[in-house]
Every structure is written in structure tokens, then in C-alpha cells.
Design a protein around this motif. Sequence first.
Motif, PDB file in Angstrom:
ATOM      1  N   ASN A 248      37.423   6.819  -6.690  1.00  0.00           N
ATOM      2  CA  ASN A 248      38.515   7.068  -7.640  1.00  0.00           C
ATOM      3  C   ASN A 248      38.307   6.300  -8.946  1.00  0.00           C
ATOM      4  OD1 ASN A 248      39.835   8.752  -5.857  1.00  0.00           O
ATOM      5  ND2 ASN A 248      41.105   7.117  -4.992  1.00  0.00           N
ATOM      6  N   GLN A 249      37.818   5.071  -8.827  1.00  0.00           N
ATOM      7  CA  GLN A 249      37.625   4.241 -10.021  1.00  0.00           C
ATOM      8  C   GLN A 249      36.463   4.717 -10.880  1.00  0.00           C
ATOM      9  OE1 GLN A 249      37.359   0.029  -9.304  1.00  0.00           O
ATOM     10  NE2 GLN A 249      39.073   0.014  -7.854  1.00  0.00           N
ATOM     11  N   THR A 250      35.376   5.133 -10.237  1.00  0.00           N
ATOM     12  CA  THR A 250      34.139   5.448 -10.968  1.00  0.00           C
ATOM     13  C   THR A 250      33.958   6.934 -11.245  1.00  0.00           C
ATOM     14  OG1 THR A 250      32.895   5.648  -8.894  1.00  0.00           O
ATOM     15  CG2 THR A 250      32.967   3.461  -9.937  1.00  0.00           C
ATOM     16  N   LYS A 251      34.776   7.782 -10.580  1.00  0.00           N
ATOM     17  CA  LYS A 251      34.638   9.243 -10.684  1.00  0.00           C
ATOM     18  C   LYS A 251      33.297   9.736 -10.121  1.00  0.00           C
ATOM     19  CE  LYS A 251      38.562   9.047 -12.721  1.00  0.00           C
ATOM     20  NZ  LYS A 251      39.787   9.244 -11.904  1.00  0.00           N
ATOM     21  N   VAL A 252      32.732   8.958  -9.204  1.00  0.00           N
ATOM     22  CA  VAL A 252      31.506   9.342  -8.495  1.00  0.00           C
ATOM     23  C   VAL A 252      31.932   9.894  -7.133  1.00  0.00           C
ATOM     24  CG1 VAL A 252      29.339   8.521  -7.473  1.00  0.00           C
ATOM     25  CG2 VAL A 252      30.131   7.586  -9.663  1.00  0.00           C
ATOM     26  N   LYS A 253      31.322  10.993  -6.703  1.00  0.00           N
ATOM     27  CA  LYS A 253      31.678  11.596  -5.426  1.00  0.00           C
ATOM     28  C   LYS A 253      31.607  10.568  -4.294  1.00  0.00           C
ATOM     29  CE  LYS A 253      28.687  14.890  -5.321  1.00  0.00           C
ATOM     30  NZ  LYS A 253      27.938  16.098  -4.850  1.00  0.00           N
ATOM     31  N   GLU A 254      32.550  10.677  -3.366  1.00  0.00           N
ATOM     32  CA  GLU A 254      32.595   9.701  -2.277  1.00  0.00           C
ATOM     33  C   GLU A 254      31.319   9.717  -1.440  1.00  0.00           C
ATOM     34  OE1 GLU A 254      35.427   8.690   1.536  1.00  0.00           O
ATOM     35  OE2 GLU A 254      36.379   9.463  -0.292  1.00  0.00           O
ATOM     36  N   SER A 255      30.736  10.878  -1.259  1.00  0.00           N
ATOM     37  CA  SER A 255      29.481  10.965  -0.504  1.00  0.00           C
ATOM     38  C   SER A 255      28.363  10.201  -1.216  1.00  0.00           C
ATOM     39  CB  SER A 255      29.071  12.416  -0.299  1.00  0.00           C
ATOM     40  OG  SER A 255      28.908  13.085  -1.545  1.00  0.00           O
ATOM     41  N   SER A 256      28.347  10.260  -2.552  1.00  0.00           N
ATOM     42  CA  SER A 256      27.344   9.529  -3.322  1.00  0.00           C
ATOM     43  C   SER A 256      27.627   8.027  -3.287  1.00  0.00           C
ATOM     44  CB  SER A 256      27.312  10.021  -4.770  1.00  0.00           C
ATOM     45  OG  SER A 256      26.900  11.364  -4.835  1.00  0.00           O
ATOM     46  N   VAL A 257      28.910   7.666  -3.339  1.00  0.00           N
ATOM     47  CA  VAL A 257      29.292   6.255  -3.230  1.00  0.00           C
ATOM     48  C   VAL A 257      28.787   5.686  -1.909  1.00  0.00           C
ATOM     49  CG1 VAL A 257      31.249   4.665  -2.930  1.00  0.00           C
ATOM     50  CG2 VAL A 257      31.307   6.375  -4.748  1.00  0.00           C
ATOM     51  N   HIS A 258      28.933   6.476  -0.848  1.00  0.00           N
ATOM     52  CA  HIS A 258      28.473   6.046   0.483  1.00  0.00           C
ATOM     53  C   HIS A 258      26.980   5.704   0.468  1.00  0.00           C
ATOM     54  CE1 HIS A 258      28.528   5.976   4.920  1.00  0.00           C
ATOM     55  NE2 HIS A 258      27.323   6.526   4.828  1.00  0.00           N
ATOM     56  N   CYS A 259      26.172   6.592  -0.105  1.00  0.00           N
ATOM     57  CA  CYS A 259      24.715   6.380  -0.140  1.00  0.00           C
ATOM     58  C   CYS A 259      24.336   5.233  -1.076  1.00  0.00           C
ATOM     59  CB  CYS A 259      24.014   7.665  -0.557  1.00  0.00           C
ATOM     60  SG  CYS A 259      24.186   9.018   0.625  1.00  0.00           S
ATOM     61  N   ILE A 260      24.976   5.165  -2.224  1.00  0.00           N
ATOM     62  CA  ILE A 260      24.674   4.091  -3.182  1.00  0.00           C
ATOM     63  C   ILE A 260      25.060   2.739  -2.587  1.00  0.00           C
ATOM     64  CG2 ILE A 260      25.305   3.116  -5.435  1.00  0.00           C
ATOM     65  CD1 ILE A 260      25.584   6.014  -6.454  1.00  0.00           C
ATOM     66  N   PHE A 261      26.169   2.699  -1.859  1.00  0.00           N
ATOM     67  CA  PHE A 261      26.598   1.474  -1.167  1.00  0.00           C
ATOM     68  C   PHE A 261      25.468   0.927  -0.311  1.00  0.00           C
ATOM     69  CE2 PHE A 261      28.182  -0.288   2.853  1.00  0.00           C
ATOM     70  CZ  PHE A 261      29.009  -1.321   2.419  1.00  0.00           C
ATOM     71  N   TRP A 262      24.827   1.800   0.490  1.00  0.00           N
ATOM     72  CA  TRP A 262      23.742   1.350   1.368  1.00  0.00           C
ATOM     73  C   TRP A 262      22.489   0.994   0.578  1.00  0.00           C
ATOM     74  CZ3 TRP A 262      24.740  -0.354   5.920  1.00  0.00           C
ATOM     75  CH2 TRP A 262      25.808   0.165   6.663  1.00  0.00           C
ATOM     76  N   GLN A 263      22.229   1.711  -0.508  1.00  0.00           N
ATOM     77  CA  GLN A 263      21.084   1.352  -1.349  1.00  0.00           C
ATOM     78  C   GLN A 263      21.257  -0.035  -1.953  1.00  0.00           C
ATOM     79  OE1 GLN A 263      20.300   4.309  -4.357  1.00  0.00           O
ATOM     80  NE2 GLN A 263      19.253   5.683  -2.937  1.00  0.00           N
ATOM     81  N   LEU A 264      22.456  -0.335  -2.406  1.00  0.00           N
ATOM     82  CA  LEU A 264      22.739  -1.646  -3.006  1.00  0.00           C
ATOM     83  C   LEU A 264      22.614  -2.762  -1.971  1.00  0.00           C
ATOM     84  CD1 LEU A 264      25.815  -0.669  -5.212  1.00  0.00           C
ATOM     85  CD2 LEU A 264      23.506  -1.224  -6.027  1.00  0.00           C
ATOM     86  N   ILE A 265      22.949  -2.455  -0.738  1.00  0.00           N
ATOM     87  CA  ILE A 265      22.758  -3.423   0.339  1.00  0.00           C
ATOM     88  C   ILE A 265      21.266  -3.693   0.545  1.00  0.00           C
ATOM     89  CG2 ILE A 265      22.865  -3.666   2.855  1.00  0.00           C
ATOM     90  CD1 ILE A 265      25.674  -2.580   2.775  1.00  0.00           C
ATOM     91  N   TRP A 266      20.465  -2.612   0.591  1.00  0.00           N
ATOM     92  CA  TRP A 266      19.023  -2.776   0.799  1.00  0.00           C
ATOM     93  C   TRP A 266      18.388  -3.573  -0.340  1.00  0.00           C
ATOM     94  CZ3 TRP A 266      15.811  -2.090   4.775  1.00  0.00           C
ATOM     95  CH2 TRP A 266      14.436  -2.131   4.522  1.00  0.00           C
ATOM     96  N   GLU A 267      18.856  -3.357  -1.553  1.00  0.00           N
ATOM     97  CA  GLU A 267      18.338  -4.075  -2.716  1.00  0.00           C
ATOM     98  C   GLU A 267      18.913  -5.483  -2.830  1.00  0.00           C
ATOM     99  OE1 GLU A 267      19.471  -1.453  -5.863  1.00  0.00           O
ATOM    100  OE2 GLU A 267      18.187   0.184  -5.140  1.00  0.00           O
ATOM    101  N   GLN A 268      19.836  -5.818  -1.955  1.00  0.00           N
ATOM    102  CA  GLN A 268      20.525  -7.110  -1.914  1.00  0.00           C
ATOM    103  C   GLN A 268      21.237  -7.431  -3.240  1.00  0.00           C
ATOM    104  OE1 GLN A 268      19.645 -10.176   0.722  1.00  0.00           O
ATOM    105  NE2 GLN A 268      17.567  -9.509   1.194  1.00  0.00           N
TER     106      GLN A 268
END
Length: 293
Positions: A248-268
Motif C-alpha cells: 500500500n505504501q509503495t504501490k508495488v504489487k504484493e506478490s512482488s513485495v513478497h519476492c523482494i522481501f526475500w531478496q533483501l534478506i539474501w543480500e542482508q
Amino acid sequence: MIKKETVKVKQPRITSTQLNRIKSWCDQEEKTGKYKPFLKALRSSTVGTSHTGYNESGDFNHEMLSQNEKHLGRLLRFMPNVVNIKFQFPLLPITETMDIAKQLNIVHPGYQKITSEGKRKHASVMTTDVFIEYANEDGELSLMALSLKYIDIPSELVDESDQVKQRTKDKLQLEKAYWERLGINWRLVTRYGPLFNEFFIRNLYEAESRIYLEYDTATKEKVLAACLELLKSQPRIRFQSFKREISNQTKVKESSVHCIFWQLIWEQKLLIDLTRPIGFNEPVREGKKWVWS
């Protein structure tokens, strides 16, 4: 009272077949300048749980002989200070491990082979599961050999009455002595502790499985900023609510937020507690940075 002398164990022979195999391995490394695992997963006795994985830093695949080695490899790739990973690293020359075996009065690893003269035991090359190069806390590059064994509690490594486990202990003793001679740290890695926590294993898999999905840098930075701010304002927010709010804050699809969330975790870049479950109704908890030490 006469002291009983220790009976010297009989050592297997170093055969021309094994020496030719060693020469072939050394020749290819000298010719290509690339490390190639000495053992192949598909030829091991653990073929049902073995795995061949892509090696980003070399021309030859990683060869992992078990699911636990597969997780250890994923864990090492996740740690930003690990710069080089080599699986199935041979302890050469074979005469060195043979000399250590004689000194310790331990039978050197080998295999049975039937010849015209009958059944003979032939010496085989010992290997360390993983050999790594990493940057220590001072920023200097260090080397470490890792042996992964499938035990849950380190103090219960060996039951002296169990012949198989005693043999495992002997091989570990040989391996440790080899690396001590070279002045290189050797570590026994077990399933005991946070590195093999069931949730950590699952969460790392979730993160790695999404690292090759492509998102533009601006979108990822926008999602990261929103994640960090939301964690500060609502430190116990549930995962599903977390993703919905970021979307809601970023206007990025929730499915994309889900994947980016995990990518950001992997990148620490997004530090979440990976030793706890991350799921639909689970709270998202802040965590620490993971480095090898």
C-alpha cells in the motif's frame, strides 16, 4: 609387570591406479587454473541425497554429497565475507595422510579390490567436505577446512562401543592432524546450534530461490526503505499484514513485495530473525547480520 605393546595396524597400499587419478586431477587444475571437486556427487554412495550445484566463481559445479552439505553450501554463499568455497577438497599428497595414519596408528581410508593375487586393500585419497576462504574481523583473508558430520550433540560424537562411529572418530583425527600440519584452522560442523535450525534452513531456501528474479534498483530501494520504517514503528507486525502495508505504501504489487522481501534478506540489507518461522500469521522480527567467523 610387563607393559603390553601397541600392535601396529596394517596400512593399505598406495597403488598406481590411485596415483594416476591424483595426477590426472592435478594436471587439470594446473592446466585450467580452476578448482574441480575431487569427488563427484553422482558417483558417491549417497547419490539419493547428493546434489550438484552451480558455482558462480568457477567453471566446475559444486559437488555436495548430502542434504546437509547442500544447506552448508547455501549458508556459506549467504555469508558476505566468504569469498571462495571448495567442496570435496583432497588431502594431498596421499603420502602425507599415510604418514599421519602410521604415526597415530590408525588405518588409512581405503577400499577393497580383487586382483589376481586375491583381495587387497588399496589406499584412497581423503577429502575435506568444504574448504573456504573468508575475510576475518580484521578484513584479512583466512582459510578454514570444514568437516560436516551428522550428529546432533557435539559431546556425543562417538560411542566407543560403536565400531562405525569409532571409525568416524579415527578419520576426523587424521583430517584434523593434516590441517594442523599445514597451520590451517579445521572445524567440525554439526547439526547442533543455530546454523542448522530448522527454520533457518527453510528461510534460507526461500530467500535463495528468489535471488534471480529481476526487479529494478529503484523499486527495491523503495521497498527496503518502507520495510525498515515499518519494522521500527510496528516491531511485532504479522507477515501478511507486513506485506500488505508495504504494498500500500509503495504501490508495488504484493506478490512482488513478497519476492523482494526475500531478496533483501539474501543480500542482508533487511535483517530479519531467520531462526524463527516467517509465515502468514507469524510476527516479523528484526535479526542480525550473518558472517563467518
